[in-house]
Motif scaffolding. Structure first.
Motif, mmCIF file in Angstrom:
data_model
loop_
_atom_site.group_PDB
_atom_site.id
_atom_site.type_symbol
_atom_site.label_atom_id
_atom_site.label_comp_id
_atom_site.label_asym_id
_atom_site.label_seq_id
_atom_site.Cartn_x
_atom_site.Cartn_y
_atom_site.Cartn_z
ATOM 1 N N TYR A 89 -3.926 1.836 -6.537
ATOM 2 C CA TYR A 89 -4.682 1.496 -6.462
ATOM 3 C C TYR A 89 -4.761 -0.254 -5.800
ATOM 4 C CZ TYR A 89 -2.616 -1.913 -10.209
ATOM 5 O OH TYR A 89 -1.806 -2.238 -10.966
ATOM 6 N N LEU A 90 -5.702 -1.396 -5.482
ATOM 7 C CA LEU A 90 -5.437 -2.379 -4.954
ATOM 8 C C LEU A 90 -7.016 -3.438 -6.210
ATOM 9 C CD1 LEU A 90 -5.006 -1.833 -1.096
ATOM 10 C CD2 LEU A 90 -3.174 -2.588 -2.751
ATOM 11 N N ASN A 132 4.486 -2.616 -8.842
ATOM 12 C CA ASN A 132 3.650 -3.523 -9.309
ATOM 13 C C ASN A 132 3.217 -4.606 -8.333
ATOM 14 O OD1 ASN A 132 1.812 -1.840 -10.984
ATOM 15 N ND2 ASN A 132 2.927 -2.477 -12.325
ATOM 16 N N GLY A 156 -1.817 -4.022 -7.021
ATOM 17 C CA GLY A 156 -1.790 -3.250 -7.100
ATOM 18 C C GLY A 156 -0.600 -2.277 -6.515
ATOM 19 N N ASN A 157 -0.649 -1.782 -5.912
ATOM 20 C CA ASN A 157 0.391 -0.159 -5.044
ATOM 21 C C ASN A 157 -0.197 0.839 -4.531
ATOM 22 O OD1 ASN A 157 -0.335 1.363 -7.324
ATOM 23 N ND2 ASN A 157 1.175 1.187 -8.437
ATOM 24 N N LEU A 183 -7.126 -5.687 -15.308
ATOM 25 C CA LEU A 183 -6.557 -4.012 -15.482
ATOM 26 C C LEU A 183 -5.896 -3.643 -16.636
ATOM 27 C CD1 LEU A 183 -4.454 -4.781 -11.857
ATOM 28 C CD2 LEU A 183 -6.434 -3.201 -12.269
ATOM 29 N N TRP A 201 0.641 -0.762 0.089
ATOM 30 C CA TRP A 201 -0.002 -0.109 0.034
ATOM 31 C C TRP A 201 0.464 1.061 -0.039
ATOM 32 C CZ3 TRP A 201 1.519 2.315 4.116
ATOM 33 C CH2 TRP A 201 1.805 2.314 5.350
#
Length: 644
Positions: A397-398, A378, A393-394, A534, A373
């Motif tokens: 976004y998750l 990525n 994500g990162n 994605l 988070w």
């Protein structure tokens, strides 16, 4: 009424004629492994009738020889007369001594420090929100004759700047005598709630401000892990783990949900996880550390959504029915006394928030501890437990999904499978002569094989030419380790029973291999589908984090070779331990971390794979070794070409 006696437990129970033997075993309080919850499909509830007889249905899991010796599947027979039942060691495998990640080894210590530093680097405080303060009150007299509680509140207001002080009835009952027994010198344990507000959860004689403890618990479908923590310095005082006693009602969440809808099923499942699993672990840690349960004033736990519902004793059947709606994702404040958990009864139970029906608080906790988070990379996060959950994500976004991997990674649905405890084969190599080299947990005699060992075994069998790429055992091999039954089901013998005086050979069959291939295919296809949603592919993955019990002994290279993980640079793949337990620990020690945790849960986007048309196509393609399209695994293709 007929009598049923169980050996070697020396237990006896009276039941009505015609009662199912598995239900009789459960009523007697004898543990028996039943991954399929009595459907007859797993064969794990095999027992021996040594005296008397039962009405039994035929099963492919019972050979003709075993039938003659008195073996039956408990779930497939009924009691008709007085009998004596022998529970084999493999059927009653120990609930305790599970091999879990802890923080004692350098590897786990490094993982622990990394997760802790993620919190500190973000400027978050790493200290508990629970406070202990020593108070010396003015004793009452005729001129100062306010009530005991008002006296306590007055002192707190004057010395701790809290205008609003709350407590519940159990604390109020302690105050009158305790104040006088301590000469009005006491220590309060309290939780500040906003400006000028606090809630007292304990009061003790004298100055005990040097001792304050909390507990973090990861409630897995298969195993439960816990640690006892000094809330002042974050030191781990004790740790413990065991199998989840709910296992006797089914290995996976669907079987347990279905059982919970029958009779007292919900109460039995709740009792199993709290009274038969969590409380014994807590009491073991108290005994090991010399700490009293009343000193434990903070409790953080996480589990998948089904485990969270059953932990609270909530009806969970709607989780498995479209549109898959949980009763809650975030719980209100719950006191330990409401669940009969063996800590200070006034302790607040913090259950980490879930995301969706099949992505629970254990994943929220895992994402927190992983630090994904807080990075621009990525990150692909994979939890390899009884349920396969994936997050990608990162910091921006998750996205998350859950795969129907089933219990194979924990040894379920495998004839000689077992959880990662003493006696489990965790590593395997097979030479060109088809002979295996094994590594057993605890250096004990081999009783079965756990998830990491199954991955090694299937990979070695593929490269040794024992199985083809469909996972079928090859006929006419020059070895006594391969045999076929009357139905042409192949079997590879990993350990002959005569070697270690076992009840049976430790082996793997065509059916077992197929079950495991389906489990690994679920993970791979879940990853593929999530990335596709994605508009991304494997080349865009910067790092892969593997969490879950299987990861501790996981051979990443072999996991790639069988097609469970994508064929990318393996330096990008890292094991991060029991990320759920780690996330619970961080939440226990930092209110800032708890706020971040809730933010993570609110911002994760859930993808329901069961309604995604791509998922099933990807799944079918992945039910091969390593994959139907070998070009997706170029390094594996080269190795297979060389071995031909």
């Amino acid at each position: 009424m007929v009598k049923v006696k169980f050996t070697p437990y020396n237990k006896e129970i009276g039941v009505l004629e015609g009662e199912n033997l598995l239900e009789t075993i459960r009523k007697a309080g004898v543990f028996i492994d039943t991954p399929c919850n009595g459907s007859g499909s797993c064969g794990k509830c095999k027992v021996k009738i040594t005296t008397g007889s039962v009405i039994s249905e035929d099963s492919r899991h019972i050979t003709e020889k075993e039938k003659q010796e008195g073996y039956v599947l408990a779930c497939q027979c009924k009691v008709k007369e007085d009998i004596v039942v022998e529970i084999p060691g493999t059927a009653s495998s120990s609930m305790h001594g599970m091999k879990i990640e802890d923080f004692s080894s350098k590897r786990e210590h490094d993982i622990f420090e990394r997760a802790k530093n993620q919190i500190l680097k973000c400027g978050m405080e790493f200290k508990t929100y629970v406070r202990k303060d020593y108070l010396e009150l003015d004793p009452p007299n005729l001129n100062d004759n306010i009530s005991d509680f008002e006296r306590l509140k007055r002192h707190i207001k004057n010395h701790l700047n809290c205008n609003n002080v709350f407590c519940r009835l159990p604390i109020l009952r302690k105050i009158p005598q305790l104040l006088r027994e301590s000469d009005f010198k006491v220590t309060i344990t309290h939780i500040p709630r906003g400006v000028g507000k606090t809630t007292i959860i304990d009061i003790e004689k004298g100055d005990t401000t040097d001792k304050i403890y909390g507990v973090a618990v990861d409630i897995g479908t298969t195993s439960v892990a816990a640690c006892l923590v000094d809330l002042y310095n974050g030191e781990l005082i004790a740790k413990a783990s065991s199998g989840n006693a709910q296992i006797k009602y089914g290995a996976d969440v669907i079987n347990r949900i279905m059982y919970s809808t029958k009779g007292n099923g919900l109460q039995e499942l709740n009792h199993a996880v709290i009274q038969e699993t969590i409380n014994p672990l807590l009491n073991k840690m108290y005994m090991d550390s010399g700490i009293r349960k009343e000193q434990v004033v903070s409790f953080v736990t996480a589990g998948n959504t089904t485990m969270s519902h059953l932990f609270l004793g909530l009806y969970s059947n709607f989780l498995r029915m479209e549109p898959y709606i949980p009763a809650f994702v975030k719980t209100p404040f719950i006191k330990a006394s409401e669940l009969n958990i063996e800590v200070n009864p006034e302790t607040f139970i913090y259950l980490i928030p879930c995301v969706a029906s099949y992505v629970g608080g254990d994943i929220t906790a895992g994402v927190l501890s992983s630090g994904m988070w807080n990075t621009e990379d990525n990150i692909l996060f994979i939890d390899l437990g009884t349920n396969g959950e994936i997050v990608f994500g990162n910091k921006e976004y998750l996205m998350t999904c859950a795969c129907s991997a089933g219990p194979a990674f924990e040894g379920g649905e495998i004839s000689c499978g077992m959880r990662a405890s003493g006696g489990a084969i965790e590593k395997v190599k097979i030479g060109s002569d088809y002979e295996p080299i094994i590594s057993v947990i605890g250096n004990e005699k081999p009783l079965g094989i756990c998830g990491s060992g199954i991955i090694d075994l299937i990979c070695s069998m593929m490269f040794a030419g024992i199985i083809d790429r469909k996972g079928k055992i090859v006929k006419n091999l020059k070895t006594n380790r391969v045999r076929f039954d009357e139905n042409e089901i192949g079997e590879y013998i990993l350990v002959f029973k005569e070697q270690y005086d076992l009840d049976r050979d430790v082996s793997i069959t065509d059916v077992d291999i197929n079950n495991f291939i389906r489990a690994k295919a679920a993970i791979y296809s879940g990853i593929t589908t999530l990335l596709n949603n994605l508009g991304m592919d494997f080349t865009m993955i910067d790092k892969i984090y593997i969490a879950g019990g299987i990861g501790n002994s996981l051979n990443i290279d072999n996991a790639v070779k069988i097609g469970m993980l994508p064929d990318i640079d393996q330096h990008k793949i890292n094991y991060i331990g029991n990320s759920s337990l780690m996330g619970c620990y961080l939440t226990l020690m930092s209110e800032d971390a708890r706020h971040k945790l809730e933010e993570i849960a609110n911002h994760m986007t859930y993808v329901e794979l069961s309604v995604d048309p791509l998922y099933m196509d990807q799944f079918v393609s992945a039910c091969f070794l390593p994959h139907t399209d070998i070009e997706k695994f170029p390094t594996v293709k080269k190795l297979l070409d060389k071995s031909l």
